[in-house]
Scaffold this active site. Structure first.
Site, PDB file in Angstrom:
ATOM      1  N   CYS A 256      47.051  42.587  43.341  1.00 45.52           N
ATOM      2  CA  CYS A 256      47.780  41.320  43.492  1.00 45.52           C
ATOM      3  C   CYS A 256      49.192  41.445  42.916  1.00 45.52           C
ATOM      4  O   CYS A 256      49.361  41.593  41.699  1.00 45.52           O
ATOM      5  CB  CYS A 256      47.010  40.193  42.802  1.00 45.52           C
TER       6      CYS A 256
ATOM      7  N   CYS B 274      50.239  38.697  40.410  1.00 44.73           N
ATOM      8  CA  CYS B 274      49.509  38.898  39.153  1.00 44.73           C
ATOM      9  C   CYS B 274      50.232  39.908  38.279  1.00 44.73           C
ATOM     10  O   CYS B 274      50.384  39.706  37.059  1.00 44.73           O
ATOM     11  CB  CYS B 274      48.095  39.400  39.428  1.00 44.73           C
TER      12      CYS B 274
END
Length: 326
Positions: free
Chosen positions: A32, A35
């Site tokens: 991600c 993230c």
């Protein structure tokens, strides 16, 4: 050395929820991009704010800990969930660093002040952050969004408590050894009706209303106040309503409470018609009458359960058309 705890099992996470007043959970995945972008900020906050048994920062890899991610309905990454005394308090489903900092600071400031109070007095042990009923899964206590300085409570007995005690996070004194000597509740004045206007700091979605009412059990005293019976709820009003106006106006929802609705802690856990309580900036609760033959109604605590949306300008209420697009 990192203070962030990497969660390796559901049991480890549950133990942290029991042992730490606040738990901040970063749900992420290695693949991600957002993230990874917010990870350095999260680690910096963890280094600065982690305190043993008070604030614990965790990271939960959703590809590995699928059971935990499923339990808390994590579908977007990153998702940050803030737990207060084991219950979901806030949920952020993006990598907005400003919002992340804001929530972490608010929660940590609150818990640090609670920790100081605990150190000063052990008599309140177990009484802080009291809840009269279980929290619905997936929702948070959003009572802190009430703009207290602009609230208005009509027909209140000024010799008892003021409206601020309704949102007090401590255990009601009526459930403690003092049995209500602190007068940390409110009562109606000339009759059983109460009108409470609550503007909010953000646009909210309300799921559940928790009302605690703990009148003394003395059937021989005509002055003993009652619990609420009929309550009318209104949303998105720019100011408080008059009693006659509220009597005649169609409510967003009307509640009819009976003895079976109150639990052992004197709390009614009321599920609202969630579809009707979306995008709200203010809330009016009109206690129409009480359950009994008395002349007054008593309220000890109020908890608003739901979700927090966009923050609005303080002191400014949105018109209904601005929200709905009508």
């Amino acid at each position: 050395m990192s203070k962030t705890v990497s969660i390796s099992s559901p049991s480890q996470f549950k133990e942290l929820l029991r042992s730490s007043k606040i738990v901040v959970a970063d749900f992420y995945a290695d693949w991600c991009g957002p993230c990874n972008q917010v990870a350095p900020l999260y680690e910096k906050l963890s280094q600065a704010l982690s305190r043993p048994n008070i604030v614990t920062f965790t990271k939960i890899n959703t590809d590995v800990q699928k059971e935990i991610a499923s339990e808390y309905a994590v579908t977007n990454l990153p998702t940050f969930i803030f737990f207060r005394d084991g219950q979901v308090s806030e949920k952020v489903q993006d990598s907005n660093p400003v919002k992340l900092r804001e929530i972490v600071k608010k929660l940590s400031d609150e818990v640090f002040s609670i920790g100081a109070a605990d150190a000063d007095s052990s008599s309140n042990a177990g009484g802080l952050n009291w809840r009269g009923a279980e929290m619905p899964r997936g929702y948070a206590d959003i009572s802190s969004q009430v703009e207290l300085q602009r609230c208005e409570l009509l027909n209140v007995d000024l010799d008892v408590g003021n409206l601020r005690v309704l949102f007090n996070s401590s255990k009601p004194s009526a459930l403690s050894e003092g049995k209500g000597t602190a007068k940390d509740w409110v009562e109606s004045d000339t009759d059983e009706q109460l009108m409470l206007f609550m503007p909010f700091q953000s646009v909210l979605k309300l799921h559940t209303l928790q009302i605690t009412s703990l009148p003394p059990q003395d059937d021989d005293d005509d002055e003993v106040p009652m619990r609420p019976r009929k309550i009318k709820l209104f949303i998105n009003k720019p100011h408080n309503l008059g009693f006659d106006e509220a009597e005649d106006m169609a409510a967003t929802q009307t509640l009819e409470l009976s003895e079976k609705d109150w639990n052992a802690d004197g709390t009614a856990n009321i599920a609202l018609r969630y579809v009707k309580f979306q995008n709200i900036t203010s809330f009016v609760m009109f206690v129409v009458d009480g359950d009994g033959d008395g002349e007054k109604v008593r309220l000890d605590r109020l908890r608003l359960i739901g979700e927090v949306g966009e923050k609005r300008e303080m002191g400014k209420l949105m018109k209904i058309g601005d929200i709905t697009g009508e």
